[in-house]
Write a protein that holds these residues in place. Structure first.
Motif, PDB file in Angstrom:
ATOM      1  N   ILE A 111      53.532  37.816  42.068  1.00  0.00           N
ATOM      2  CA  ILE A 111      53.263  37.013  43.117  1.00  0.00           C
ATOM      3  C   ILE A 111      51.963  36.754  43.495  1.00  0.00           C
ATOM      4  O   ILE A 111      51.096  37.569  43.027  1.00  0.00           O
ATOM      5  N   ASN A 112      51.940  35.964  44.462  1.00  0.00           N
ATOM      6  CA  ASN A 112      50.527  35.207  44.822  1.00  0.00           C
ATOM      7  C   ASN A 112      49.711  36.384  45.626  1.00  0.00           C
ATOM      8  O   ASN A 112      50.204  37.146  46.158  1.00  0.00           O
ATOM      9  N   GLY A 113      48.672  36.272  45.247  1.00  0.00           N
ATOM     10  CA  GLY A 113      47.471  37.493  45.889  1.00  0.00           C
ATOM     11  C   GLY A 113      47.565  38.878  45.351  1.00  0.00           C
ATOM     12  O   GLY A 113      46.567  39.541  46.126  1.00  0.00           O
ATOM     13  N   VAL A 114      48.552  39.266  44.256  1.00  0.00           N
ATOM     14  CA  VAL A 114      48.604  40.691  44.006  1.00  0.00           C
ATOM     15  C   VAL A 114      47.048  41.144  43.339  1.00  0.00           C
ATOM     16  O   VAL A 114      46.799  42.164  43.297  1.00  0.00           O
ATOM     17  N   LYS A 116      46.414  38.974  39.939  1.00  0.00           N
ATOM     18  CA  LYS A 116      46.461  38.639  38.405  1.00  0.00           C
ATOM     19  C   LYS A 116      45.122  38.048  37.998  1.00  0.00           C
ATOM     20  O   LYS A 116      44.568  38.490  37.031  1.00  0.00           O
ATOM     21  N   THR A 117      44.467  37.101  38.606  1.00  0.00           N
ATOM     22  CA  THR A 117      43.123  36.616  38.142  1.00  0.00           C
ATOM     23  C   THR A 117      42.111  37.654  37.977  1.00  0.00           C
ATOM     24  O   THR A 117      41.407  37.436  37.012  1.00  0.00           O
ATOM     25  N   THR A 118      42.076  38.252  38.929  1.00  0.00           N
ATOM     26  CA  THR A 118      40.948  39.645  38.961  1.00  0.00           C
ATOM     27  C   THR A 118      41.205  40.315  37.784  1.00  0.00           C
ATOM     28  O   THR A 118      40.196  40.749  37.179  1.00  0.00           O
ATOM     29  N   THR A 119      42.466  40.773  37.786  1.00  0.00           N
ATOM     30  CA  THR A 119      42.861  41.695  36.617  1.00  0.00           C
ATOM     31  C   THR A 119      42.596  41.058  35.244  1.00  0.00           C
ATOM     32  O   THR A 119      41.917  41.854  34.265  1.00  0.00           O
ATOM     33  N   GLY A 121      40.265  39.027  34.521  1.00  0.00           N
ATOM     34  CA  GLY A 121      38.660  39.137  34.158  1.00  0.00           C
ATOM     35  C   GLY A 121      38.453  40.617  33.859  1.00  0.00           C
ATOM     36  O   GLY A 121      37.680  40.812  33.005  1.00  0.00           O
ATOM     37  N   LYS A 122      39.142  41.705  34.561  1.00  0.00           N
ATOM     38  CA  LYS A 122      38.603  42.908  34.318  1.00  0.00           C
ATOM     39  C   LYS A 122      39.167  43.394  32.928  1.00  0.00           C
ATOM     40  O   LYS A 122      38.267  44.031  32.343  1.00  0.00           O
ATOM     41  N   ILE A 123      40.320  42.992  32.345  1.00  0.00           N
ATOM     42  CA  ILE A 123      40.831  43.241  31.172  1.00  0.00           C
ATOM     43  C   ILE A 123      39.906  42.615  29.983  1.00  0.00           C
ATOM     44  O   ILE A 123      39.677  43.349  29.013  1.00  0.00           O
ATOM     45  N   LEU A 255      49.116  48.346  38.406  1.00  0.00           N
ATOM     46  CA  LEU A 255      49.009  48.485  39.742  1.00  0.00           C
ATOM     47  C   LEU A 255      47.807  48.318  40.430  1.00  0.00           C
ATOM     48  O   LEU A 255      46.736  49.016  39.981  1.00  0.00           O
ATOM     49  N   THR A 256      47.446  47.182  41.275  1.00  0.00           N
ATOM     50  CA  THR A 256      46.168  46.878  41.802  1.00  0.00           C
ATOM     51  C   THR A 256      46.306  47.382  43.102  1.00  0.00           C
ATOM     52  O   THR A 256      46.992  47.860  43.931  1.00  0.00           O
ATOM     53  N   LYS A 257      44.820  47.290  43.729  1.00  0.00           N
ATOM     54  CA  LYS A 257      44.296  47.939  45.110  1.00  0.00           C
ATOM     55  C   LYS A 257      44.589  49.276  45.311  1.00  0.00           C
ATOM     56  O   LYS A 257      44.919  49.661  46.587  1.00  0.00           O
ATOM     57  N   TRP A 258      44.728  50.116  44.338  1.00  0.00           N
ATOM     58  CA  TRP A 258      45.002  51.446  44.483  1.00  0.00           C
ATOM     59  C   TRP A 258      43.726  51.987  45.630  1.00  0.00           C
ATOM     60  O   TRP A 258      43.938  52.933  46.202  1.00  0.00           O
ATOM     61  N   ASP A 259      42.824  51.520  45.633  1.00  0.00           N
ATOM     62  CA  ASP A 259      41.567  51.978  46.413  1.00  0.00           C
ATOM     63  C   ASP A 259      41.828  51.592  47.879  1.00  0.00           C
ATOM     64  O   ASP A 259      41.291  52.191  48.591  1.00  0.00           O
ATOM     65  N   SER A 260      42.885  50.725  48.094  1.00  0.00           N
ATOM     66  CA  SER A 260      42.927  50.121  49.767  1.00  0.00           C
ATOM     67  C   SER A 260      44.149  51.179  50.197  1.00  0.00           C
ATOM     68  O   SER A 260      45.099  50.430  50.470  1.00  0.00           O
ATOM     69  N   VAL A 281      45.301  51.013  36.504  1.00  0.00           N
ATOM     70  CA  VAL A 281      45.493  50.750  38.063  1.00  0.00           C
ATOM     71  C   VAL A 281      43.953  50.008  38.232  1.00  0.00           C
ATOM     72  O   VAL A 281      43.033  50.602  38.025  1.00  0.00           O
ATOM     73  N   GLY A 282      44.313  49.129  39.470  1.00  0.00           N
ATOM     74  CA  GLY A 282      43.120  48.548  39.921  1.00  0.00           C
ATOM     75  C   GLY A 282      42.384  49.353  40.964  1.00  0.00           C
ATOM     76  O   GLY A 282      43.322  49.647  41.693  1.00  0.00           O
ATOM     77  N   VAL A 283      41.082  49.575  40.928  1.00  0.00           N
ATOM     78  CA  VAL A 283      40.595  50.416  42.086  1.00  0.00           C
ATOM     79  C   VAL A 283      39.412  49.656  42.747  1.00  0.00           C
ATOM     80  O   VAL A 283      38.504  50.326  43.448  1.00  0.00           O
TER      81      VAL A 283
HETATM   82  N1  LIG Z   1      40.656  46.309  47.062  1.00  0.00           N
HETATM   83  C1  LIG Z   1      41.067  45.664  45.901  1.00  0.00           C
HETATM   84  N2  LIG Z   1      41.196  44.439  45.800  1.00  0.00           N
HETATM   85  C2  LIG Z   1      41.660  43.604  44.571  1.00  0.00           C
HETATM   86  C3  LIG Z   1      41.948  44.305  43.549  1.00  0.00           C
HETATM   87  N3  LIG Z   1      42.563  43.570  42.839  1.00  0.00           N
HETATM   88  C4  LIG Z   1      42.383  42.287  43.293  1.00  0.00           C
HETATM   89  N4  LIG Z   1      41.867  42.410  44.660  1.00  0.00           N
HETATM   90  C5  LIG Z   1      41.691  41.408  45.540  1.00  0.00           C
HETATM   91  O1  LIG Z   1      42.876  40.791  45.704  1.00  0.00           O
HETATM   92  C6  LIG Z   1      42.685  39.202  46.109  1.00  0.00           C
HETATM   93  C7  LIG Z   1      43.510  38.466  45.306  1.00  0.00           C
HETATM   94  O2  LIG Z   1      43.326  38.368  43.863  1.00  0.00           O
HETATM   95  P1  LIG Z   1      43.534  37.389  43.003  1.00  0.00           P
HETATM   96  O3  LIG Z   1      43.206  37.941  41.552  1.00  0.00           O
HETATM   97  O4  LIG Z   1      43.035  36.078  43.350  1.00  0.00           O
HETATM   98  O5  LIG Z   1      45.216  37.352  42.914  1.00  0.00           O
HETATM   99  P2  LIG Z   1      46.108  36.407  42.063  1.00  0.00           P
HETATM  100  O6  LIG Z   1      46.441  35.423  43.210  1.00  0.00           O
HETATM  101  O7  LIG Z   1      47.407  37.345  42.085  1.00  0.00           O
HETATM  102  O8  LIG Z   1      45.539  35.922  41.110  1.00  0.00           O
HETATM  103  C8  LIG Z   1      40.952  39.074  45.886  1.00  0.00           C
HETATM  104  O9  LIG Z   1      40.408  39.168  47.022  1.00  0.00           O
HETATM  105  C9  LIG Z   1      40.706  40.078  44.939  1.00  0.00           C
HETATM  106  O10 LIG Z   1      39.251  40.562  44.988  1.00  0.00           O
HETATM  107  C10 LIG Z   1      41.907  45.754  43.545  1.00  0.00           C
HETATM  108  O11 LIG Z   1      42.048  46.600  42.523  1.00  0.00           O
HETATM  109  N5  LIG Z   1      41.472  46.342  44.759  1.00  0.00           N
END
Ligand SMILES: Nc1nc2c(ncn2[C@@H]2O[C@H](COP(=O)(O)OP(=O)(O)O)[C@@H](O)[C@H]2O)c(=O)[nH]1
Ligand SMILES: [Mg+2]
Length: 304
Positions: A111-114, A116-119, A121-123, A255-260, A281-283
């Motif tokens: 879903i939105n904002g989880v 995906k796009t960031t992940t 790039g990381k992969i 699983l993203t945002k493990w750091d938060s 795991v996204g950290v």
């Molecule tokens: N703290 C933290 N933020 C993350 C992580 N992965 C993504 N984000 C943040 O979550 C927000 C949404 O990310 P985005 O890749 O645009 O989500 P998408 O809508 O699923 O494509 C951005 O501000 C990212 O920097 C993570 O592992 N840890």
């Protein structure tokens, strides 16, 4: 992967370690335990996001073990094995059985904002570092900002970027990108799909089509269909992603945002509910903030 990131990941088991393990330890050595104290332990596990069914199972088994074993017995080894069996349903590595000579495709949904796009790039970065020829594909053709964001990640990861024309059918974009990757001699295609809400039927139909088109060209083990979940959404995550899981033919979870301040138990819950392995795991928000999930290391850090 650097040791620092690995540690950061393990430090974030937070509550699971500080409270839950201490509690197990106390109750184990106590002469008598009141009924409500068992209930408190169960509540504590649920608070750590482990989910009710596993919480009940853990407490019941722990009670039995405590009653039947002599003093000085070992509860930690039991807990280690028990938690590990919750996680050991399948392979946590990416493309465990894939042929490296043939093209591999990763589809990311969620879903939105989880993240995906960031992940994506990381992969891309991670695989580039391993010497793969990576192409990032933007299947979100309706939002210009979405393709720009992915393009920035492609630059950071120093990999090729495949852009569908604006408004093009995402299925067609994915079809073209896979053919393009084959012609170009790329080894891995990473597809970032449009963020979708679990109630949006159009976006779900679109995802289903993307998956169908992809599977015509690439099948498992060359295909990984990964669901991206925000660890912070905890219990809510499940109803939200059920509909996606139904159409995406998933092979694993990130699983993203493990750091938060995520709670450690969510990993057990996710694995149990979806019957799928957590692969990464996204950290953090940086390009290197993605670690492969290692069940043994993780469980050891909780228990010992
Ligand atoms: N703290 C933290 N933020 C993350 C992580 N992965 C993504 N984000 C943040 O979550 C927000 C949404 O990310 P985005 O890749 O645009 O989500 P998408 O809508 O699923 O494509 C951005 O501000 C990212 O920097 C993570 O592992 N840890
Ligand atoms: Mg996105």
């Amino acid at each position: 992967m650097s040791g620092a990131f690995f540690k950061k990941w393990l430090q974030n088991i937070g509550k699971m370690k500080e409270e839950v393990r201490e509690r197990f330890s106390q109750l184990w050595s106590r002469k008598e335990v009141k009924e409500e104290e068992w209930e408190e332990l169960e509540a504590m596990l649920i608070q750590a996001d482990i989910g009710p069914s596993m919480a009940v199972e853990l407490v019941e088994e722990f009670r039995r073990l405590r009653e039947t074993s002599k003093s000085g017995g070992d509860w930690q080894n039991w807990l280690y094995e028990k938690l590990l069996t919750f996680l050991k349903n399948s392979e946590t590595r990416l493309f465990p059985n894939a042929s490296l000579e043939n093209l591999r495709v990763i589809l990311l949904s969620g879903i939105n904002g989880v993240g995906k796009t960031t992940t994506a790039g990381k992969i891309a970065h991670l695989l580039k570092e391993k010497g793969e020829r990576v192409v990032l594909v933007g299947a979100d053709t309706f939002r210009a900002a979405a393709s720009e964001q992915l393009e920035v990640w492609a630059q950071r990861a120093n990999c090729r970027y495949f852009r569908g024309s604006a408004g093009a059918d995402p299925g067609a974009v994915v079809f073209d990108s896979i053919n393009s990757a084959r012609n170009n001699g790329d080894s891995v295609v990473i597809v970032d799909t449009a963020g979708r809400s679990h109630v949006n039927k159009n976006l779900l139909a679109e995802l289903e089509k993307v998956v169908k088109v992809t599977k015509k060209l690439v099948e498992p083990p060359q295909l990984e269909s990964l669901l991206v979940i925000d660890a912070l959404t905890g219990q809510n995550a499940f109803s939200q992603v059920e509909s996606i899981a139904r159409v995406a033919d998933l092979t694993g979870i990130i699983l993203t945002k493990w750091d938060s301040q995520a709670k450690g138990g969510i990993i057990f819950r996710v694995v149990r509910e979806f019957g799928l392995p957590v692969k990464y795991v996204g950290v953090g928000e940086g390009i290197e903030d993605l670690v492969p999930f290692e069940p043994e290391e993780f469980v050891r850090a909780i228990v010992y």
